[in-house]
Design an enzyme around this catalytic site. Sequence first.
Site, PDB file in Angstrom:
ATOM      1  CG  ASP A 111      -2.165   0.877   0.979  1.00  0.00           C
ATOM      2  OD1 ASP A 111      -2.188   1.621  -0.021  1.00  0.00           O
ATOM      3  OD2 ASP A 111      -3.088   0.845   1.818  1.00  0.00           O
TER       4      ASP A 111
ATOM      5  CG  ASP B  41      -5.771  -5.389   2.239  1.00  0.00           C
ATOM      6  OD1 ASP B  41      -6.409  -4.685   1.442  1.00  0.00           O
ATOM      7  OD2 ASP B  41      -5.429  -4.973   3.368  1.00  0.00           O
TER       8      ASP B  41
ATOM      9  CB  CYS C 188     -10.588 -26.599  10.466  1.00  0.00           C
ATOM     10  SG  CYS C 188      -9.256 -25.448  10.088  1.00  0.00           S
TER      11      CYS C 188
ATOM     12  CB  CYS D 137      -5.789 -24.795  10.430  1.00  0.00           C
ATOM     13  SG  CYS D 137      -6.263 -24.672  12.166  1.00  0.00           S
TER      14      CYS D 137
ATOM     15  CB  CYS E 101      -8.560 -27.488  13.580  1.00  0.00           C
ATOM     16  SG  CYS E 101      -9.415 -25.927  13.861  1.00  0.00           S
TER      17      CYS E 101
ATOM     18  CG  HIS F 112      -8.931 -21.571  12.955  1.00  0.00           C
ATOM     19  ND1 HIS F 112      -9.383 -22.770  12.447  1.00  0.00           N
ATOM     20  CD2 HIS F 112      -9.985 -20.714  12.916  1.00  0.00           C
ATOM     21  CE1 HIS F 112     -10.663 -22.641  12.133  1.00  0.00           C
ATOM     22  NE2 HIS F 112     -11.059 -21.412  12.415  1.00  0.00           N
TER      23      HIS F 112
HETATM   24  N1  PRF Z   1      -6.580   3.671   0.171  1.00  0.00           N
HETATM   25  C1  PRF Z   1      -5.381   3.028   0.369  1.00  0.00           C
HETATM   26  N2  PRF Z   1      -5.291   1.970   1.185  1.00  0.00           N
HETATM   27  C2  PRF Z   1      -6.397   1.530   1.797  1.00  0.00           C
HETATM   28  C3  PRF Z   1      -7.646   2.137   1.625  1.00  0.00           C
HETATM   29  C4  PRF Z   1      -7.753   3.271   0.760  1.00  0.00           C
HETATM   30  O1  PRF Z   1      -8.800   3.885   0.542  1.00  0.00           O
HETATM   31  C5  PRF Z   1      -8.551   1.421   2.423  1.00  0.00           C
HETATM   32  C6  PRF Z   1      -9.992   1.683   2.600  1.00  0.00           C
HETATM   33  N3  PRF Z   1     -10.703   0.552   3.034  1.00  0.00           N
HETATM   34  C7  PRF Z   1      -7.820   0.408   3.053  1.00  0.00           C
HETATM   35  N4  PRF Z   1      -6.528   0.490   2.667  1.00  0.00           N
HETATM   36  N5  PRF Z   1      -4.293   3.470  -0.229  1.00  0.00           N
HETATM   37 ZN    ZN Z   2      -8.536 -24.638  12.181  1.00  0.00          ZN
END
Ligand code: PRF
Ligand code: ZN
Length: 372
Positions: A93, A266, A304, A306, A309, A335
């Site tokens: 990010d 994510d 499960c 994992c 479990c 898990h």
């Molecule tokens: N912009 C960026 N990362 C993020 C978001 C976003 O709007 C969000 C919003 N759920 C999570 N991570 N760059």
């Molecule tokens: Zn599990």
Amino acid sequence: MAKLDFDILAQSGRARRGRLTTRKGVVETPTFMPVGTVGSVKSLTPGEVSDLGAGIILGNTYHLLLRPGVDLVAEMGGLHRFMGGWTGSILTDSGGFQVFSLASRRVVTEEGVSFRSHLDGALMELTPEKAMDAQTLLGSDILMALDECPPPDADREYAEKALLRDARWAKRAKSALRPESGALFGIVQGGMYKDLRAQSAELICELDLPGHSLGGLSVGEPKETMLEVIDATQPLMPRKKPLYLMGVGAPEDLINCVGLGVDMFDCVLPTRMARTGTMLTKDGRLNLRNARFARDSRPIEEDCGCPACRNYSRAYLRHLFAARELLAYRLGTLHNLYFTLNLMARIRQAIENDNYAAFAREALDRLSRGEH
Ligand code: PRF
Ligand code: ZN
């Protein structure tokens, strides 16, 4: 090879079964990316994360920029190697979202955003170019453009101003890529306003980047609103490119949003909840700290596969959480990530079988009944 390839293998309604090929390898989609904010999926080794079935993880530029610094990571061979040998892909990010949620004294200008570190108060600056350089130094395979994520109650004027600036920043991000950079995704913003989302989608898609994200969702708005915004925006995105919904990963959200055509997710939810003793199961959430599990010899989930479990009872895990033993956090995380990655595998199978709507209905129904 291009920096990123995306092939759609099957479709069931709007849900897509795809294959994402980064310079590090193949990722089957729809996919969930475990969050490794500071270069570690909390409490797990890269080998364990890989054994759970993850092909791609998420790292945060903001955190790594503050500590230990992206130059240091680059000197140590890049994030994959620095982490001890993560052989899968890494998406990073840009830092935009984290600056807006963690840092103090933020000042946004056309140039970028300046802020104070939440760790030591140091004055820092992120620009679209700096965010690209930082992610390139980390060795990221998929980079995010710097953006501003408006609060859920942002008015139209605020949301429009931000999306227009985001689009200019995304263009600058594209220009700042180097030959060794990974693939850049642009981020669609626009708050909860569908027409602003459409405007943002048009400006971002114009840049012809290899993939796109939906940002600014799951920031406190009602679930219905989030689904409506995705429902309205997804059809405006190019069908042949991957679509990533940022920061979403509760089981029911994964099921609903795949149904609206999202390919990548994510979220800290599975890993964060694990550390409070909340286990995700096909029958909804189960909190291991609850007294009713004190003498429960069953695993978290009967079927499960994992490591938690396969070997441990709810009674033992409850004891570990009560005693705040470190093993509790590890086993809980194993898990919850296994559950989430396995849910994605079941989702992919349902799309291949062209049975997604029925799968989703049954899975959502079972999650909400919560029978343990
Ligand atoms: N912009 C960026 N990362 C993020 C978001 C976003 O709007 C969000 C919003 N759920 C999570 N991570 N760059
Ligand atoms: Zn599990």
